[in-house]
Design a protein around this motif. Sequence first.
Motif, PDB file in Angstrom:
ATOM      1  N   HIS A  85      -6.819  14.152   2.475  1.00 37.25           N
ATOM      2  CA  HIS A  85      -7.812  13.330   1.763  1.00 37.25           C
ATOM      3  C   HIS A  85      -7.164  12.126   1.080  1.00 37.25           C
ATOM      4  CE1 HIS A  85     -11.473  16.086   1.900  1.00 37.25           C
ATOM      5  NE2 HIS A  85     -10.519  16.761   2.524  1.00 37.25           N
ATOM      6  N   PHE A  86      -6.026  11.689   1.617  1.00 34.26           N
ATOM      7  CA  PHE A  86      -5.274  10.548   1.076  1.00 34.26           C
ATOM      8  C   PHE A  86      -4.898  10.751  -0.390  1.00 34.26           C
ATOM      9  CE2 PHE A  86      -7.643   8.158   4.528  1.00 34.26           C
ATOM     10  CZ  PHE A  86      -6.525   8.018   5.346  1.00 34.26           C
ATOM     11  N   LEU A  87      -4.516  11.983  -0.717  1.00 34.59           N
ATOM     12  CA  LEU A  87      -4.030  12.270  -2.069  1.00 34.59           C
ATOM     13  C   LEU A  87      -2.840  11.367  -2.387  1.00 34.59           C
ATOM     14  CD1 LEU A  87      -4.082  14.176  -4.595  1.00 34.59           C
ATOM     15  CD2 LEU A  87      -2.455  15.624  -3.350  1.00 34.59           C
ATOM     16  N   TYR A  88      -2.813  10.806  -3.580  1.00 31.43           N
ATOM     17  CA  TYR A  88      -1.772   9.899  -4.086  1.00 31.43           C
ATOM     18  C   TYR A  88      -1.759   8.535  -3.402  1.00 31.43           C
ATOM     19  CZ  TYR A  88       0.253  14.285  -5.928  1.00 31.43           C
ATOM     20  OH  TYR A  88       0.449  15.485  -6.555  1.00 31.43           O
ATOM     21  N   ALA A  89      -2.741   8.234  -2.544  1.00 33.50           N
ATOM     22  CA  ALA A  89      -2.740   6.955  -1.819  1.00 33.50           C
ATOM     23  C   ALA A  89      -3.392   5.865  -2.653  1.00 33.50           C
ATOM     24  CB  ALA A  89      -3.454   7.099  -0.485  1.00 33.50           C
ATOM     25  N   SER A  90      -3.022   4.609  -2.369  1.00 35.88           N
ATOM     26  CA  SER A  90      -3.648   3.474  -3.049  1.00 35.88           C
ATOM     27  C   SER A  90      -5.097   3.366  -2.583  1.00 35.88           C
ATOM     28  CB  SER A  90      -2.882   2.188  -2.757  1.00 35.88           C
ATOM     29  OG  SER A  90      -2.747   1.989  -1.360  1.00 35.88           O
ATOM     30  N   PRO A  91      -5.992   2.863  -3.438  1.00 33.65           N
ATOM     31  CA  PRO A  91      -7.427   2.830  -3.129  1.00 33.65           C
ATOM     32  C   PRO A  91      -7.769   2.103  -1.833  1.00 33.65           C
ATOM     33  CG  PRO A  91      -7.059   2.361  -5.451  1.00 33.65           C
ATOM     34  CD  PRO A  91      -5.704   2.389  -4.800  1.00 33.65           C
ATOM     35  N   ASP A  92      -6.992   1.078  -1.459  1.00 32.86           N
ATOM     36  CA  ASP A  92      -7.324   0.316  -0.257  1.00 32.86           C
ATOM     37  C   ASP A  92      -7.174   1.121   1.023  1.00 32.86           C
ATOM     38  OD1 ASP A  92      -4.435  -0.277  -1.194  1.00 32.86           O
ATOM     39  OD2 ASP A  92      -4.369  -0.706   0.950  1.00 32.86           O
ATOM     40  N   VAL A  93      -6.365   2.188   0.973  1.00 33.04           N
ATOM     41  CA  VAL A  93      -6.138   3.004   2.178  1.00 33.04           C
ATOM     42  C   VAL A  93      -7.413   3.718   2.596  1.00 33.04           C
ATOM     43  CG1 VAL A  93      -4.917   5.030   3.074  1.00 33.04           C
ATOM     44  CG2 VAL A  93      -3.664   3.294   1.787  1.00 33.04           C
ATOM     45  N   SER A  94      -8.183   4.202   1.616  1.00 36.36           N
ATOM     46  CA  SER A  94      -9.370   5.006   1.931  1.00 36.36           C
ATOM     47  C   SER A  94     -10.678   4.263   1.723  1.00 36.36           C
ATOM     48  CB  SER A  94      -9.375   6.278   1.069  1.00 36.36           C
ATOM     49  OG  SER A  94      -9.365   5.951  -0.314  1.00 36.36           O
ATOM     50  N   GLU A  95     -10.614   2.959   1.493  1.00 36.14           N
ATOM     51  CA  GLU A  95     -11.843   2.218   1.165  1.00 36.14           C
ATOM     52  C   GLU A  95     -12.815   2.129   2.335  1.00 36.14           C
ATOM     53  OE1 GLU A  95     -10.622  -1.610  -0.124  1.00 36.14           O
ATOM     54  OE2 GLU A  95      -9.987  -2.303   1.866  1.00 36.14           O
ATOM     55  N   THR A  96     -12.357   2.377   3.562  1.00 36.50           N
ATOM     56  CA  THR A  96     -13.248   2.325   4.729  1.00 36.50           C
ATOM     57  C   THR A  96     -13.783   3.703   5.113  1.00 36.50           C
ATOM     58  OG1 THR A  96     -11.387   2.574   6.262  1.00 36.50           O
ATOM     59  CG2 THR A  96     -12.035   0.322   5.667  1.00 36.50           C
ATOM     60  N   ILE A  97     -13.400   4.744   4.351  1.00 35.70           N
ATOM     61  CA  ILE A  97     -13.785   6.116   4.686  1.00 35.70           C
ATOM     62  C   ILE A  97     -14.594   6.712   3.541  1.00 35.70           C
ATOM     63  CG2 ILE A  97     -12.974   8.378   5.477  1.00 35.70           C
ATOM     64  CD1 ILE A  97     -12.109   6.094   7.301  1.00 35.70           C
ATOM     65  N   ASP A  98     -15.762   7.276   3.854  1.00 38.77           N
ATOM     66  CA  ASP A  98     -16.581   7.981   2.869  1.00 38.77           C
ATOM     67  C   ASP A  98     -16.521   9.484   3.146  1.00 38.77           C
ATOM     68  OD1 ASP A  98     -17.360   5.557   1.778  1.00 38.77           O
ATOM     69  OD2 ASP A  98     -19.176   5.431   3.016  1.00 38.77           O
ATOM     70  N   GLY A  99     -16.554  10.281   2.061  1.00 41.23           N
ATOM     71  CA  GLY A  99     -16.584  11.737   2.229  1.00 41.23           C
ATOM     72  C   GLY A  99     -15.281  12.429   1.906  1.00 41.23           C
ATOM     73  N   LEU A 100     -14.308  11.690   1.382  1.00 39.26           N
ATOM     74  CA  LEU A 100     -13.020  12.275   1.023  1.00 39.26           C
ATOM     75  C   LEU A 100     -13.011  12.667  -0.452  1.00 39.26           C
ATOM     76  CD1 LEU A 100     -10.594   9.829   2.871  1.00 39.26           C
ATOM     77  CD2 LEU A 100     -11.509  12.011   3.688  1.00 39.26           C
ATOM     78  N   ASN A 101     -12.379  13.783  -0.754  1.00 40.64           N
ATOM     79  CA  ASN A 101     -12.293  14.275  -2.132  1.00 40.64           C
ATOM     80  C   ASN A 101     -10.894  14.830  -2.393  1.00 40.64           C
ATOM     81  OD1 ASN A 101     -15.248  14.131  -3.063  1.00 40.64           O
ATOM     82  ND2 ASN A 101     -15.419  15.280  -1.152  1.00 40.64           N
TER      83      ASN A 101
ATOM     84  N   SER B 174       0.851  -1.194   0.000  1.00 43.07           N
ATOM     85  CA  SER B 174       0.000   0.000   0.000  1.00 43.07           C
ATOM     86  C   SER B 174       0.885   1.242   0.000  1.00 43.07           C
ATOM     87  CB  SER B 174      -0.911   0.014   1.232  1.00 43.07           C
ATOM     88  OG  SER B 174      -1.825  -1.053   1.185  1.00 43.07           O
ATOM     89  N   TYR B 175       0.335   2.326  -0.517  1.00 35.79           N
ATOM     90  CA  TYR B 175       1.113   3.558  -0.547  1.00 35.79           C
ATOM     91  C   TYR B 175       0.205   4.746  -0.244  1.00 35.79           C
ATOM     92  CZ  TYR B 175      -0.824   3.425  -5.320  1.00 35.79           C
ATOM     93  OH  TYR B 175      -1.662   3.322  -6.404  1.00 35.79           O
ATOM     94  N   GLY B 176       0.842   5.864   0.105  1.00 37.05           N
ATOM     95  CA  GLY B 176       0.084   7.073   0.405  1.00 37.05           C
ATOM     96  C   GLY B 176       0.043   7.437   1.870  1.00 37.05           C
ATOM     97  N   VAL B 177       0.484   6.538   2.761  1.00 36.98           N
ATOM     98  CA  VAL B 177       0.559   6.824   4.189  1.00 36.98           C
ATOM     99  C   VAL B 177       1.905   6.365   4.734  1.00 36.98           C
ATOM    100  CG1 VAL B 177      -1.926   6.729   4.645  1.00 36.98           C
ATOM    101  CG2 VAL B 177      -0.572   4.646   4.752  1.00 36.98           C
ATOM    102  N   LEU B 178       2.382   7.075   5.739  1.00 36.09           N
ATOM    103  CA  LEU B 178       3.637   6.714   6.392  1.00 36.09           C
ATOM    104  C   LEU B 178       3.368   6.456   7.870  1.00 36.09           C
ATOM    105  CD1 LEU B 178       6.125   9.314   4.837  1.00 36.09           C
ATOM    106  CD2 LEU B 178       5.644   6.979   4.069  1.00 36.09           C
ATOM    107  N   ASP B 179       3.824   5.327   8.354  1.00 39.47           N
ATOM    108  CA  ASP B 179       3.656   4.942   9.754  1.00 39.47           C
ATOM    109  C   ASP B 179       4.726   5.637  10.588  1.00 39.47           C
ATOM    110  OD1 ASP B 179       3.484   3.742  12.216  1.00 39.47           O
ATOM    111  OD2 ASP B 179       3.695   1.694  11.498  1.00 39.47           O
ATOM    112  N   ILE B 180       4.321   6.562  11.456  1.00 38.04           N
ATOM    113  CA  ILE B 180       5.299   7.278  12.294  1.00 38.04           C
ATOM    114  C   ILE B 180       5.118   6.930  13.766  1.00 38.04           C
ATOM    115  CG2 ILE B 180       5.546   9.182  10.652  1.00 38.04           C
ATOM    116  CD1 ILE B 180       3.769  10.858  12.583  1.00 38.04           C
TER     117      ILE B 180
END
Length: 433
Positions: free
Chosen positions: A306-322, A285-291
């Motif tokens: 809004h998880f810009l540039y992230a892989s689709p699986d990262v935001s699949e549990t969240i609705d309302g992001l653009n 997965s990409y688009g998030v960094l674990d810190i």
Amino acid sequence: MGCDRNCGLITGAVIGAVLAVFGGILMPVGDMLIQKTIKKEVVLEEGTIAFKNWVKTGTEIYRQFWIFDVQNPQEVMMNSSNIQVKQRGPYTYRVRFLAKENITQDPKDNTVSFLQPNGAIFEPSLSVGTEADNFTVLNLAVAAASHIYPNPFVQVVLNSLINKSKSSMFQVRTLRELLWGYTDPFLSLVPYPVSTRVGMFYPYNNTADGVYKVFNGKDSISKVAIIDTYKGKRSIYAVFESDVNLKGIPVYRFVLPSKAFASPVQNPDNHCFCTEKIISKNCTSYGVLDISKCKEGKPVYISLPHFLYASPDVSETIDGLNPNEEEHRTYLDIEPITGFTLQFAKRLQVNLLVKPSNKIQVLKRLKRNYIVPILWLNETGTIGDEKAKLFRSQVTGKINLLGLIEMILLSVGVVMFVAFMISYCACRSKTIK
């Protein structure tokens, strides 16, 4: 008479040649003098103009916050539904107005280290509401507790304390509480010593950010104030995108590339940000960094808004992001001659990981993992109109004037030389006939 005329033409040609040569010589010599003059004032060392403005910036820097208000907390807890969020903002604070501290020069690698004292002043006129506005957000303590303490027996104890404090997976908090800290009722019941204060940026006021290590520009002015390391680690980088005109000043725009948030499979430099292979699907997965390592084990992830540039699986549990590249990417506008950053927008999103837990009742019904967006921020600064005018007159104006003089001398000299030589040759031809 013919001699006088020919001598005059030759003299004109010689003058033209001299002007052309002088114009040609002035280009490298003038550029060298400009570079020398600029370098004298833009390096970060005691006594320079740049150092004075760098220690305590005169430009107002603002940090805007957009909070993700959860619309369906009960559905999520009971049915493991997608989390529906609605962003609210901006809420604006003035930041980075305090002078840098513990400034230390390192001549070995031409860097300077410092601490940046933290301070935030709320700006009501630049905000959509007040610090007392309420939001439904993830319960930071509950989400972190199940991650920090995976032991089943410990989680049974934590569950009893969570129930006793009437805490849940979600909570309602004011903006001030969410950002700068509040006393958590669940943590207040923990029998052993633990910090009971929780907040996305707690503690903040009366603390310092750093240590930063930046280049002082002595070896190359193009590197002035560019971050070498932050707390001894690798810093995120930017890449050139385009030329931009900022208030009459030509600048280079650098942007944070999507590769900076790429998976370790795509970008091996990010290998240290992948510790949860279950969440990140074997680090693909990409688009998030674990810190979490930087946050005392708390499950904190950063991303672009809004998880810009992230892989689709990262935001699949969240609705309302653009996600929107223009609104959500990070950029810096750098003046290429001096290396000064004249405008920037640093945009980041803070997220928390929540996992199901059989021992903690409020997390028991979850059937999947969530990377929950809490807020995103936009820290911005732009050179003021007066400083831009001063910069144009003191730097770009003089450079443009010198360039114009160089081109005039070269052009006039070449034209004079060619014209007088043609006339001389024509006169010689007539004389021979």
